[in-house]
Scaffold this active site. Sequence first.
Site, short mmCIF file in Angstrom:
data_model
loop_
_atom_site.label_atom_id
_atom_site.label_comp_id
_atom_site.label_asym_id
_atom_site.label_seq_id
_atom_site.Cartn_x
_atom_site.Cartn_y
_atom_site.Cartn_z
N LYS A 13 0.84 -1.22 0.00
CA LYS A 13 0.00 0.00 0.00
C LYS A 13 0.87 1.26 0.00
CE LYS A 13 -2.04 -1.12 3.91
NZ LYS A 13 -1.35 -2.39 4.22
N ARG A 88 -9.69 0.42 9.05
CA ARG A 88 -9.21 -0.91 9.40
C ARG A 88 -10.22 -1.70 10.20
NH1 ARG A 88 -3.42 0.39 9.08
NH2 ARG A 88 -2.28 -1.54 9.32
N ARG A 127 11.80 -5.68 4.82
CA ARG A 127 11.59 -4.23 4.58
C ARG A 127 12.59 -3.40 5.38
NH1 ARG A 127 5.79 -1.65 5.33
NH2 ARG A 127 5.94 -2.63 7.37
N ARG A 159 11.58 -1.43 10.94
CA ARG A 159 10.49 -1.01 11.82
C ARG A 159 10.36 -1.99 12.99
NH1 ARG A 159 5.18 0.42 8.26
NH2 ARG A 159 4.15 -0.86 9.83
N ARG A 170 0.17 -9.01 13.58
CA ARG A 170 -0.48 -8.03 12.68
C ARG A 170 -1.34 -8.74 11.65
NH1 ARG A 170 4.53 -5.04 10.55
NH2 ARG A 170 3.09 -3.90 9.23
#
Length: 215
Positions: A13, A88, A127, A159, A170
């Site tokens: 996204k 969400r 990432r 992160r 998550r």
Amino acid sequence: MNIVLFGPPGAGKGTQAKELAKHYNIPHISTGDILRANVREGTKLGMQAKEFMDKGELVPDEVLIGIIRDRVKESDCKDGYMLDGYPRTIPQAEALKDILEKINKPLDVVLNIDVPDDDLIGRLSGRRMCSCGDSYHLMFNLPLKEGTCDSCGGKLYQRDDDKEEVVRQRLEVYAAKTKPLINYYEDIGLLVNIDGTGSVEDVFKQICDVLDSYK
Ligand code: AP5
Ligand code: ZN
């Protein structure tokens, strides 16, 4: 155009929204980025949000609804906006509907970027981020110079919520609380599915083909 970019954690996204916002000249509104900026600045909101984010849980609805209510009223949203990471939950979607009806800027489309779970874990654990908002990947999206952001020269970092056990949480939270929005938006005719498994460029092209057909 008023757009929601929807999809599980790691679907791409943020990567797509950044390019799409430039291409269509509309603001990219990422609730994750807004929350992370607050965490960095040590605001009250940031301190409250960090507790939830570090565990892979959602920040309470009323906090997010307040953020979005203020943000979509800003003048740069007058010709459209791209929401990334919001809504969400069903209550967030209901609140968004009310907010947008009042300011007469209803959604045009919800783009659901679809990627299987196995790919998501690989994407998130590889990432690397820059504080300027750029996102890279150790295999799929390398920076020109190792560990350094192409855009600003900043040092790349992982992160906190991209550690494997938090990633799994998550994904569970996504399945339980966020995925039901697919049916919600399908039922009101706003959902368009995007195959998110191709390259960044392939996915970008697919999304542009959809958005250009709305013009
Ligand atoms: P948020 O920042 O929104 O995280 P997320 O939805 O989990 O999404 P990500 O940023 O992890 O993934 P992405 O889909 O943007 O993927 P990306 O483009 O980076 O939220 C973080 C937290 O904040 C939440 O857990 C929650 O606590 C809180 N929060 C935020 N909004 C909230 C809300 N509305 N309500 C309550 N709480 C909220 O790509 C991932 C990786 O894959 C990158 O390395 C990228 O380079 C790579 N990649 C991208 N595209 C491709 C491709 N096509 N092929 C190969 N690799 C690719
Ligand atoms: Zn940077």
